[in-house]
Enzyme design. Structure first.
Site, PDB file in Angstrom:
ATOM      1  N   ASP A 486       0.850  -1.188   0.000  1.00  0.00           N
ATOM      2  CA  ASP A 486       0.000   0.000   0.000  1.00  0.00           C
ATOM      3  C   ASP A 486       0.885   1.237   0.000  1.00  0.00           C
ATOM      4  O   ASP A 486       2.086   1.155   0.259  1.00  0.00           O
ATOM      5  CB  ASP A 486      -0.870   0.041   1.260  1.00  0.00           C
ATOM      6  CG  ASP A 486      -2.015  -0.951   1.194  1.00  0.00           C
ATOM      7  OD1 ASP A 486      -2.364  -1.343   0.075  1.00  0.00           O
ATOM      8  OD2 ASP A 486      -2.535  -1.327   2.249  1.00  0.00           O
ATOM      9  N   ASP A 800      -4.553  -3.296   4.913  1.00  0.00           N
ATOM     10  CA  ASP A 800      -5.127  -2.886   6.190  1.00  0.00           C
ATOM     11  C   ASP A 800      -6.647  -3.021   6.240  1.00  0.00           C
ATOM     12  O   ASP A 800      -7.228  -3.098   7.307  1.00  0.00           O
ATOM     13  CB  ASP A 800      -4.717  -1.451   6.540  1.00  0.00           C
ATOM     14  CG  ASP A 800      -5.041  -0.464   5.423  1.00  0.00           C
ATOM     15  OD1 ASP A 800      -5.794  -0.833   4.514  1.00  0.00           O
ATOM     16  OD2 ASP A 800      -4.520   0.670   5.460  1.00  0.00           O
ATOM     17  N   ASP A 804      -8.989  -6.202   1.852  1.00  0.00           N
ATOM     18  CA  ASP A 804      -7.636  -6.661   1.504  1.00  0.00           C
ATOM     19  C   ASP A 804      -7.437  -8.116   1.903  1.00  0.00           C
ATOM     20  O   ASP A 804      -6.448  -8.741   1.515  1.00  0.00           O
ATOM     21  CB  ASP A 804      -6.569  -5.809   2.209  1.00  0.00           C
ATOM     22  CG  ASP A 804      -6.422  -4.438   1.587  1.00  0.00           C
ATOM     23  OD1 ASP A 804      -6.566  -4.345   0.360  1.00  0.00           O
ATOM     24  OD2 ASP A 804      -6.181  -3.467   2.318  1.00  0.00           O
TER      25      ASP A 804
END
Length: 1091
Positions: A486, A800, A804
């Protein structure tokens, strides 16, 4: 779409045609016929795990398999879970039946759950609360009323309980704590005693002891048997202590895994506490991805949906509300929406607590390296067994044929003359030596060294802000070839500020300046920001402002506070009638508000270009809603592009009014109401700046750490972010993922939608070349992971959010964020990065590579000892009928090799040059050519020197004038002493298999130096004081010098040996090639016969 949402959102990928099937990756588990070749133990089939256990040669199964998955207990665990889930389903069916039969108007004569026995100041008993929660008793709740239950628990549903310590203690006394009983400690001494060879040695020792006492008397006759028994006892104690310490480390890590940090409301303030510190009466805010920490009641909720699969076994999502379905079960996950709950039962009083108390978590899990090492240990053990059998046969034949003599030349056995007791005693000694060879030959400590180094690494990684949830993730990280990361909070810090805004149709670099904003605009912004959020603002007694929520939420809330927002007052001015929580697929969230004048307003907030596409008007400087023409729309789009190029996250805030006739009138219809998304009026587009992680690292003096981060990022990191493509591009250029503007072209830089719309073959083609993916959905990340894995990458993924979870689950290593990560994401992960910092990811990679390197060091060390000890004893046995290393001496060598050696080498900290190496290939052989070279040179040297001493020792040491017995003992003592010091010096060589300087950093490793020191001290004590037990004599200072010199020579020999070049192709490949040729030849022959 509706069917899709019936299941848990983090299970949805299983039925998603785009996500594909995990079965297509079965090539990972292709073992080429070997039960010990399991490349990926994550989600490995049970029959595969059972197969390698059955194939392994094991001396102590309970110890060897302690930290692997207990297959029997796993079956029992599943049966128990099924029973508890069945109870939950029965309760649920009863509630549905009750609702269908009588509605919610339950007869007032319904029986109370139990007789009220209030405790202390509370107006309700623990028994009543437990019965109400466990049986989902709506009748009791309806008579009492949800608010009444809160009152009886001395709780304010808005402000929660007080944070007073005395009150918390009182609640724990009355209702229990949110913990459950621990599993009892294991019997480590008993398990250490269950080693087959040690049991045989103890029996042999007992027989030897009985015969010795009978023939020589108790004063002299107990030494032989007693010395073996004592040596076995020392081995058992060392083994048990080592295992106990490992168990403590795993227990502490297990507690840390379960120690979830939850937000609670106490005294009107949101604070984070451990899940273990939650008490009955606590008000807990819930949002998507959270775990329900205890049994409780819904106080308020907006689109609140719970995944109860952990309790019921069904992945169906259950909608919750305060009236019709208020009961929440501990351990379940929030699948959608947000709300708050009142805790009514904790710990063992919940179904989840009962479940966890009965199925205490199993730390067991095989790792690929562990399985492979069991294969190596089995092969070496088979060789050792064959050698031991050969030695036993040779020595027995020589003994009973009269060819075995004492040092003075006396024949040990003469048929018809030697007493039966003496013959049996002679046989027992021979048998003991053979069994001891098996103890030394079977490297029982080899697979256990993996557990030891993993336990050590896990402990150290915790200090480096990485919590390991799955053992195998430690070593797999060393093989990671790519990391899909990310952006926010990982490659950038989770510190955000609103630095730009487009309001009233123009840009401002002073977004906090209220004077440039018209009053109605400010009022609408504050209203939308205060209500359309999962964060909160709390004013402390000292006047300080505490803002909670995600980094983006906190930045926007802080901006609203700067514009004059009173959070509490703003929220009380209107009420939320329906909410659409932020969704990572749609990348926006909205709320419908009912104002005091009954007007309905709908506020939206989300990704700037997506919200802007739904806007038809904007508010100008005169506070008027002006139609947005094409020119103005282009201006706003350019503004978003400009912000994105400056690495800003762009968020748009908009609203619209809604007529009462558009709002559903029934509660059921309101639940399924789709908030109007079109004809929005744009209020503002804000640019949010994240802290520049890279410069902060250097600024704080972490240049070395920064260099490692940069090295890893430039080599194997791919940024996968939901942010605008231009924002992602700017950050990627800044941190080195993209080398230059020339690299910022497709497919290096790609949008999630573009990748998603490709065919599977196209995705496979471009996957390797993708460096940055912007505006990606969680499913895009999953598709990328699957494509990379099909290209035989070892993939690590950071995430997170709840959505995901599929990518984290599919990846070889899932890395969840500890601060911003949801519980769903964390449970799907293998490692939790506790500080949400990419530098911690780099540390995890270092430790992963260190695990593999340390195991290789130990293999090299142990195989050297194995080869040398076996060859020396076999050569001596065949030629003379006597072995220079007796049972007690070999047990001491085994202790150095297995327990102390593993402790010293398996706990070496990672070195800097590990990051300069390429990732460790999962299919690479465990024993490299460098290791073969090193161990063969050392073993050849030891065997040569010690056999020369064995056969020519008397003349070389000038012992011809000594008595035969004394000369024999001196020679054998020197061989034993030299052999041990060879291993001690060789431990240093094993530290650096491919480096000349083996002493580099050795003084920093206190554990290594301490163990070497202990080994030297114990060896000196054995020679000086324990001669009776070990059949040794004291050596002169000259012979001590000879022993040390023989050991010392291994250092310069290792240096010279490392100058010998080795071929790049591994030796094992030559054998594989030959066997594969033979196999192909046989196959062809078979085809010929078939024709």
């Amino acid at each position: 779409m509706k069917d899709e949402l019936q299941g848990s959102p983090y299970r949805r990928h299983r039925n998603d045609p785009e996500a594909g099937s995990s079965s297509r990756y079965e090539y990972d588990d292709d073992d080429a016929g070997s039960p010990f070749y399991i490349v990926r133990t994550k989600r490995a089939p049970i029959d595969k795990l059972r197969r390698w256990r059955q194939a392994a040669l094991v001396l102590n199964a309970s110890r060897r398999f302690r930290y692997t998955l207990d297959l029997k207990k796993e079956e029992e665990r599943k049966e128990l879970i099924a029973k508890i889930r069945m109870h939950a389903q029965v309760v649920r069916a009863a509630v549905l039946f009750q609702e269908a039969g009588t509605g919610l108007n339950v007869s007032s004569s319904a029986k109370l759950p139990s007789s009220p026995t209030p405790v202390g100041e509370f107006g309700i008993s623990s028994e009543e609360l437990v019965a109400m929660s466990r049986e989902h008793d709506l009748s009791f709740l309806q008579r009492s009323g949800g608010a009444s239950v809160a009152e009886k628990l001395k709780c304010n549903v808005e402000k929660g309980i007080t944070a007073d310590e005395a009150d918390l203690i009182e609640r724990k006394k009355a209702f229990g704590s949110n913990t459950y009983p621990r599993k009892k400690d294991e019997m480590f001494v008993w398990e250490a005693c269950r080693d087959t060879t040690l049991i045989i040695l103890m029996v042999a020792a007992a027989a030897s002891l009985a015969l010795g006492i009978k023939t020589e008397g108790i004063k002299e006759g107990w030494y032989d048997g007693g010395s073996i028994a004592m040596a076995v006892l020392i081995v058992i104690i060392f083994t048990a202590v080592s295992d106990y310490k490992q168990s403590l480390q795993f227990q502490n890590l297990n507690e840390e895994k379960q120690n979830i940090q939850m937000e609670v409301v106490r005294g009107g303030r949101r604070i984070k506490v451990s899940i273990f510190d939650i008490v009955v009466g606590d008000v807990v805010p819930l949002k998507i991805g959270d775990q329900v920490p205890a049994d409780g009641l819904v106080i308020s909720g907006h689109s609140l949906s719970i995944d109860e699969s952990s309790m019921t076994g069904e992945s169906k999502i259950v909608h919750k509300d305060p009236t019709r379905s208020p009961f929440l079960m501990s351990g379940c996950k929030v699948a959608d929406g947000y709300g708050s709950m009142l805790v009514t039962s904790v710990g063992i009083n919940t179904e989840w607590g009962l479940l966890m108390a009965n199925i205490s978590e199993d730390n067991g899990e095989e790792t690929p390296l562990q399985v492979r090492l069991n294969g190596v240990a089995t092969f070496i053990g088979m060789v050792g067994l064959a050698v031991a059998a050969a030695v036993l046969i040779i020595l027995v034949v020589r003994f009973f044929t009269g060819n075995t003599k004492d040092p003075d030349g006396t024949v040990q056995f003469i048929a018809g003359k030697t007493k039966v007791g003496d013959a049996v005693d002679g046989f027992i000694k021979i048998f003991t030596v053979a069994v001891t060879i098996v103890v030394v030959a079977v490297p029982e400590g080899l697979p256990l060294a993996v557990t030891l180094t993993l336990a050590y690494s896990m402990k150290k990684m915790m200090a480096d802000k990485a919590l390991v949830r799955r053992l195998s993730a430690c070593e797999t990280m060393g093989s990671a070839t790519t990391i899909c990361s990310d952006k926010t909070g990982t490659l950038t810090l989770n510190q955000m500020t609103v630095v730009q805004a487009y309001v009233c149709g123009k840009k401002t670099d002073s977004p906090d300046n209220k004077s440039i904003l018209p009053p109605r605009m400010i009022s609408l912004l504050i209203e939308g920001i205060a209500q359309n959020t999962t964060g909160s603002v709390f004013l402390t007694e000292g006047g300080a402002m505490e803002i909670s929520g995600s980094p983006t939420e906190k930045a926007i809330l802080q901006w609203a506070v700067n514009l004059g927002m009173d959070f509490g007052a703003s929220r009380s001015d209107s009420s939320i009638i329906h909410a659409f929580p932020f969704n990572s697929e749609k990348k926006r969230g909205g709320v419908a508000l009912k104002l005091s004048n009954s007007e309905i307003r709908i506020h939206w907030k989300g990704a700037a270009e997506i919200v802007l596409a739904s806007c038809t008007h904007f508010i100008d400087a005169d506070d008027n809603a002006v139609e947005m023409d094409e020119e103005k729309l282009s201006l706003f789009r350019e503004a978003i592009e400009d912000m994105a190029k400056e690495s800003l996250r762009c968020v748009a805030i908009a609203y619209r009014t809604c007529g009462m006739d558009e709002v559903p009138t029934t509660e059921e219809k309101l639940e399924n109401w789709q908030l109007p998304e079109g004809n929005l009026i744009l209020l503002a587009i804000v640019g949010i700046k994240t802290a520049e992680y890279w410069r902060i690292l250097v600024g704080q003096g972490y240049e070395m750490q920064f260099n490692y981060v940069l090295m890893l990022v430039s080599r194997c990191v791919r940024m996968v972010t939901g942010d605008n493509l231009q924002t992602a591009r700017a950050i990627a250029l800044e941190c080195g993922i993209l080398g230059s503007n020339a690299d910022a072209t497709e497919p290096n830089l790609i949008e999630g939608k573009t990748f998603r719309n490709m065919t599977e073959s196209q995705r496979l083609e471009v996957a390797d070349r993708i460096s940055v993916m912007g505006r990606s959905s969680p499913n895009d990340k999953l598709l990328l992971v699957q494509a990379l894995r099909r290209k035989e990458h070892v993939v690590a993924v950071t995430g997170d959010g709840t959505n995901d979870a599929p990518a984290l689950h599919e990846a070889d290593i899932g890395l969840a964020m500890g601060i911003q990560g949801t519980e769903v994401a964390k449970e799907s992960s293998d490692i939790i990065i506790l500080d949400d910092n990419f530098a911690s990811v780099v540390k995890v990679v270092r430790w992963g590579r260190s695990v593999y390197a340390n195991i290789q060091k130990f293999i090299q060390f142990q195989l050297t000892v194995n080869v040398a000890a076996l060859v020396i004893n076999v050569a001596a046995a065949v030629s003379s009928g006597n072995v220079p290393l007796n049972a007690v001496q070999l047990l001491w060598v085994n202790l150095i090799m297995d327990t102390l050696g593993a402790l010293a080498l398996a706990t070496e900290p990672p070195t800097d040059h590990l990051m300069g190496r390429p990732p460790v290939g999962r299919r690479e052989p465990l024993i490299t050519n460098i290791m073969w070279r090193n161990l063969l040179i050392q073993a050849l040297y030891q065997v040569t020197v010690l056999l020369v001493l064995n056969f020519r020792g008397k003349s070389i040491l000038n012992l011809k004038n000594d008595t035969s017995d004394h000369a024999f003992k001196v020679k054998n003592t020197l061989i034993f002493n030299s052999f041990v010091f060879c291993q001690i010096f060789n431990e240093f060589n094993a530290r650096k298999p491919d480096e000349i300087n083996v002493w580099k950093g050795v003084t920093k490793n206190i554990l290594f130096m301490g163990i070497v020191g202990i080994e030297v001290v114990l060896q000196v004590m054995i020679i000086f004081f324990l001669g009776k037990f070990t059949s040794t004599v004291r050596l002169s200072w000259k012979l001590w010098l000879v022993s040390l010199t023989i050991g010392f020579i291994s250092w310069p020999l290792a240096m010279v040996g490392k100058l010998v070049p080795v071929p790049e192709r591994n030796f094992s490949e030559y054998f594989k090639k030959r066997s594969s040729k033979k196999k192909r030849f046989n196959d062809k022959e078979g085809e010929g016969y078939a024709e």
